[in-house]
Scaffold this active site. Structure first.
Site, PDB file in Angstrom:
ATOM      1  N   GLY A 280      14.179  70.473  37.895  1.00 15.89           N
ATOM      2  CA  GLY A 280      13.515  69.862  36.639  1.00 15.89           C
ATOM      3  C   GLY A 280      12.105  70.737  36.705  1.00 15.89           C
TER       4      GLY A 280
ATOM      5  CG  ASP B  36      14.884  58.624  32.276  1.00 12.35           C
ATOM      6  OD1 ASP B  36      14.399  57.962  33.066  1.00 12.35           O
ATOM      7  OD2 ASP B  36      16.115  58.084  31.873  1.00 12.35           O
TER       8      ASP B  36
END
Length: 251
Positions: A115, A132
Protein backbone atom coordinates in the site's frame (compact mmCIF):
# COMPACT_ATOMS: atom_id res chain seq x y z
CA UNK A 1 5.90 -7.93 5.42
CA UNK A 2 5.89 -11.53 6.62
CA UNK A 3 2.82 -13.53 5.72
CA UNK A 4 0.44 -14.11 8.61
CA UNK A 5 -1.56 -17.26 9.30
CA UNK A 6 -5.15 -16.39 8.44
CA UNK A 7 -7.96 -17.87 10.50
CA UNK A 8 -11.75 -17.70 10.11
CA UNK A 9 -14.08 -18.27 13.05
CA UNK A 10 -17.81 -17.95 13.74
CA UNK A 11 -19.76 -17.03 16.86
CA UNK A 12 -23.39 -16.03 17.37
CA UNK A 13 -24.06 -15.63 13.66
CA UNK A 14 -20.96 -13.52 12.98
CA UNK A 15 -17.96 -14.68 10.94
CA UNK A 16 -14.57 -13.26 11.94
CA UNK A 17 -11.21 -12.88 10.22
CA UNK A 18 -8.03 -13.19 12.33
CA UNK A 19 -4.32 -12.97 11.54
CA UNK A 20 -2.58 -15.50 13.81
CA UNK A 21 -4.04 -13.91 16.95
CA UNK A 22 -7.32 -13.28 18.74
CA UNK A 23 -7.30 -9.76 17.33
CA UNK A 24 -10.21 -9.33 14.89
CA UNK A 25 -9.26 -8.10 11.43
CA UNK A 26 -12.79 -8.14 10.06
CA UNK A 27 -16.31 -9.42 10.66
CA UNK A 28 -19.48 -10.26 8.74
CA UNK A 29 -22.91 -11.01 10.13
CA UNK A 30 -23.92 -14.00 8.04
CA UNK A 31 -27.55 -12.91 7.70
CA UNK A 32 -26.47 -9.39 6.65
CA UNK A 33 -23.27 -9.97 4.67
CA UNK A 34 -23.08 -6.48 3.15
CA UNK A 35 -23.67 -4.51 6.36
CA UNK A 36 -20.88 -2.94 8.39
CA UNK A 37 -20.70 -5.14 11.48
CA UNK A 38 -17.87 -3.43 13.37
CA UNK A 39 -18.47 0.06 14.72
CA UNK A 40 -15.18 1.47 13.45
CA UNK A 41 -16.01 0.49 9.87
CA UNK A 42 -19.28 2.39 10.15
CA UNK A 43 -17.41 5.42 11.40
CA UNK A 44 -14.96 5.20 8.50
CA UNK A 45 -17.94 5.85 6.21
CA UNK A 46 -18.76 9.13 7.99
CA UNK A 47 -17.41 10.94 4.95
CA UNK A 48 -20.96 10.50 3.67
CA UNK A 49 -21.90 13.13 6.25
CA UNK A 50 -19.09 15.49 5.31
CA UNK A 51 -19.64 15.55 1.55
CA UNK A 52 -22.88 15.90 -0.42
CA UNK A 53 -23.96 13.31 -2.94
CA UNK A 54 -22.85 12.21 -5.43
CA UNK A 55 -19.69 11.39 -3.47
CA UNK A 56 -17.38 9.60 -3.77
CA UNK A 57 -17.04 8.80 -7.44
CA UNK A 58 -13.74 6.99 -6.86
CA UNK A 59 -12.59 5.26 -3.67
CA UNK A 60 -9.19 3.78 -2.83
CA UNK A 61 -8.85 1.35 0.08
CA UNK A 62 -5.50 0.45 1.62
CA UNK A 63 -6.05 -2.94 3.27
CA UNK A 64 -8.83 -5.38 2.38
CA UNK A 65 -9.41 -7.42 5.54
CA UNK A 66 -12.79 -9.15 5.35
CA UNK A 67 -13.85 -6.71 2.63
CA UNK A 68 -16.51 -4.95 4.72
CA UNK A 69 -15.82 -1.41 3.48
CA UNK A 70 -15.39 -2.55 -0.12
CA UNK A 71 -18.68 -4.47 -0.03
CA UNK A 72 -20.62 -1.62 1.56
CA UNK A 73 -19.40 0.87 -1.03
CA UNK A 74 -20.01 -1.62 -3.86
CA UNK A 75 -23.63 -2.31 -2.87
CA UNK A 76 -24.70 1.09 -1.49
CA UNK A 77 -22.83 3.44 -3.83
CA UNK A 78 -23.30 1.85 -7.26
CA UNK A 79 -21.74 4.78 -9.14
CA UNK A 80 -18.47 4.52 -7.20
CA UNK A 81 -15.38 2.87 -8.65
CA UNK A 82 -13.39 0.99 -6.04
CA UNK A 83 -9.71 0.06 -5.94
CA UNK A 84 -8.35 -2.02 -3.05
CA UNK A 85 -4.62 -2.41 -2.43
CA UNK A 86 -3.84 -5.50 -0.34
CA UNK A 87 -0.33 -6.82 0.31
CA UNK A 88 -1.29 -10.42 1.09
CA UNK A 89 -2.89 -12.47 -1.73
CA UNK A 90 -4.30 -14.91 0.82
CA UNK A 91 -6.48 -12.15 2.24
CA UNK A 92 -8.19 -11.66 -1.11
CA UNK A 93 -8.77 -15.40 -1.44
CA UNK A 94 -10.30 -15.64 2.03
CA UNK A 95 -12.46 -12.54 1.44
CA UNK A 96 -13.89 -14.10 -1.71
CA UNK A 97 -14.38 -17.60 -0.28
CA UNK A 98 -15.68 -16.72 3.19
CA UNK A 99 -16.84 -13.07 3.19
CA UNK A 100 -18.67 -12.73 -0.14
CA UNK A 101 -16.42 -10.16 -1.77
CA UNK A 102 -18.02 -9.41 -5.17
CA UNK A 103 -16.27 -10.52 -8.34
CA UNK A 104 -16.79 -7.48 -10.57
CA UNK A 105 -13.43 -6.14 -11.78
CA UNK A 106 -15.12 -3.34 -13.72
CA UNK A 107 -16.17 -1.68 -10.46
CA UNK A 108 -14.16 -3.42 -7.75
CA UNK A 109 -10.48 -3.97 -8.50
CA UNK A 110 -8.13 -5.66 -6.03
CA UNK A 111 -4.42 -5.01 -6.50
CA UNK A 112 -1.96 -7.26 -4.68
CA UNK A 113 0.72 -4.73 -3.80
CA UNK A 114 2.36 -2.84 -0.97
CA UNK A 115 0.00 0.00 0.00
CA UNK A 116 2.78 2.46 0.83
CA UNK A 117 4.63 1.83 -2.42
CA UNK A 118 1.38 2.16 -4.36
CA UNK A 119 0.73 5.58 -2.84
CA UNK A 120 4.30 6.84 -3.20
CA UNK A 121 4.75 5.72 -6.81
CA UNK A 122 1.36 6.35 -8.43
CA UNK A 123 -0.41 9.47 -9.64
CA UNK A 124 -4.13 8.59 -9.78
CA UNK A 125 -6.56 10.81 -7.88
CA UNK A 126 -9.36 9.64 -5.60
CA UNK A 127 -12.33 11.22 -3.83
CA UNK A 128 -11.88 8.99 -0.81
CA UNK A 129 -8.81 7.16 0.50
CA UNK A 130 -9.53 4.77 3.38
CA UNK A 131 -6.48 3.43 5.22
CA UNK A 132 -7.04 0.33 7.34
CA UNK A 133 -3.89 -1.75 6.93
CA UNK A 134 -2.12 -3.64 9.73
CA UNK A 135 -0.04 -6.73 10.31
CA UNK A 136 -0.94 -9.53 12.72
CA UNK A 137 0.36 -7.53 15.67
CA UNK A 138 -1.80 -4.48 14.85
CA UNK A 139 1.18 -2.50 13.53
CA UNK A 140 0.74 -0.11 10.61
CA UNK A 141 4.46 0.38 9.91
CA UNK A 142 5.15 2.65 6.97
CA UNK A 143 1.41 3.34 6.62
CA UNK A 144 1.78 5.57 9.67
CA UNK A 145 4.55 7.88 8.45
CA UNK A 146 4.63 11.48 7.31
CA UNK A 147 5.75 10.63 3.73
CA UNK A 148 2.84 8.20 3.40
CA UNK A 149 0.29 10.75 4.58
CA UNK A 150 1.83 13.36 2.28
CA UNK A 151 1.49 10.90 -0.61
CA UNK A 152 -2.16 10.40 0.31
CA UNK A 153 -2.70 14.15 0.20
CA UNK A 154 -1.17 14.33 -3.27
CA UNK A 155 -3.54 11.60 -4.48
CA UNK A 156 -6.79 13.23 -3.33
CA UNK A 157 -9.17 14.99 -5.68
CA UNK A 158 -10.45 18.49 -4.89
CA UNK A 159 -13.34 16.96 -2.93
CA UNK A 160 -11.12 14.22 -1.55
CA UNK A 161 -11.06 12.97 2.04
CA UNK A 162 -8.43 10.81 3.72
CA UNK A 163 -9.83 8.45 6.36
CA UNK A 164 -7.41 6.62 8.68
CA UNK A 165 -8.11 3.96 11.29
CA UNK A 166 -5.66 4.48 14.16
CA UNK A 167 -6.33 1.13 15.85
CA UNK A 168 -3.52 -0.27 17.95
CA UNK A 169 -1.57 2.96 18.29
CA UNK A 170 -2.57 3.91 21.84
CA UNK A 171 1.03 4.64 22.88
CA UNK A 172 1.79 6.61 19.75
CA UNK A 173 -1.66 7.99 19.09
CA UNK A 174 -0.71 11.65 19.56
CA UNK A 175 2.27 11.24 17.22
CA UNK A 176 0.10 9.53 14.58
CA UNK A 177 -2.52 12.27 14.72
CA UNK A 178 0.20 14.93 14.56
CA UNK A 179 1.71 13.37 11.42
CA UNK A 180 -1.67 13.52 9.69
CA UNK A 181 -2.21 17.09 10.90
CA UNK A 182 1.21 18.11 9.60
CA UNK A 183 0.72 16.44 6.22
CA UNK A 184 -2.56 18.33 5.76
CA UNK A 185 -1.49 21.71 7.18
CA UNK A 186 -3.76 21.34 10.17
CA UNK A 187 -6.87 20.33 8.24
CA UNK A 188 -7.56 17.08 10.09
CA UNK A 189 -10.27 16.02 12.51
CA UNK A 190 -9.83 13.30 15.15
CA UNK A 191 -13.14 11.60 15.89
CA UNK A 192 -13.83 10.45 19.47
CA UNK A 193 -12.78 6.82 19.97
CA UNK A 194 -15.29 4.12 19.07
CA UNK A 195 -16.47 1.57 21.63
CA UNK A 196 -13.84 -0.89 20.40
CA UNK A 197 -11.05 1.63 21.00
CA UNK A 198 -10.54 2.54 17.36
CA UNK A 199 -9.96 6.19 16.55
CA UNK A 200 -10.80 7.48 13.08
CA UNK A 201 -9.15 10.58 11.62
CA UNK A 202 -10.43 12.54 8.62
CA UNK A 203 -8.29 14.97 6.64
CA UNK A 204 -8.59 17.06 3.49
CA UNK A 205 -6.57 19.59 1.52
CA UNK A 206 -9.21 20.58 -1.01
CA UNK A 207 -12.75 21.89 -0.76
CA UNK A 208 -13.62 22.98 2.79
CA UNK A 209 -15.99 20.88 4.85
CA UNK A 210 -18.63 23.15 6.42
CA UNK A 211 -21.80 21.29 7.38
CA UNK A 212 -24.44 22.49 9.85
CA UNK A 213 -25.44 20.06 12.60
CA UNK A 214 -28.96 19.84 11.21
CA UNK A 215 -27.63 18.86 7.79
CA UNK A 216 -25.41 16.21 9.39
CA UNK A 217 -28.50 14.71 10.99
CA UNK A 218 -30.46 14.87 7.74
CA UNK A 219 -27.70 13.07 5.86
CA UNK A 220 -27.38 10.47 8.61
CA UNK A 221 -31.12 9.80 8.51
CA UNK A 222 -30.96 9.43 4.74
CA UNK A 223 -28.19 6.83 4.90
CA UNK A 224 -29.85 4.96 7.73
CA UNK A 225 -33.06 4.65 5.70
CA UNK A 226 -31.24 3.84 2.46
CA UNK A 227 -28.63 1.40 3.71
CA UNK A 228 -29.06 0.67 7.41
CA UNK A 229 -25.87 2.61 8.18
CA UNK A 230 -26.49 4.44 11.48
CA UNK A 231 -24.21 7.45 11.90
CA UNK A 232 -26.44 9.30 14.35
CA UNK A 233 -24.36 8.04 17.34
CA UNK A 234 -21.27 9.44 15.61
CA UNK A 235 -22.87 12.88 15.40
CA UNK A 236 -23.83 12.72 19.08
CA UNK A 237 -20.27 11.79 20.07
CA UNK A 238 -18.83 14.59 17.92
CA UNK A 239 -21.12 17.07 19.65
CA UNK A 240 -20.34 15.74 23.14
CA UNK A 241 -16.60 15.92 22.44
CA UNK A 242 -16.83 19.53 21.27
CA UNK A 243 -15.87 18.77 17.67
CA UNK A 244 -18.71 20.96 16.32
CA UNK A 245 -17.85 24.65 16.23
CA UNK A 246 -20.75 27.09 16.22
CA UNK A 247 -22.97 24.04 15.68
CA UNK A 248 -21.13 23.20 12.45
CA UNK A 249 -18.62 20.56 11.43
CA UNK A 250 -15.65 22.37 9.90
CA UNK A 251 -12.58 20.90 8.24
Amino acid sequence: MARQSIEVSEKAGVRYLHFSTDWIQGAMRIQRPNALELSYTREMMAGLLLRAMPWPRDALLIGLGAGSLAKFIYHQLPATRITVVEINPQVETVARLHFRLPDDPRRLRVLIADGAEHMLQGDSRHDCILVDGFDGQARAGVLDTLPFYQACRARLSESGLLVVNLLGRERGFAASAERIRQAFDGRSLVFPSCDRGNTIVFATAGEPVDVAAGELVRRAEHWQAASGLNLLPTIARLRQAGRLRRDRLLL
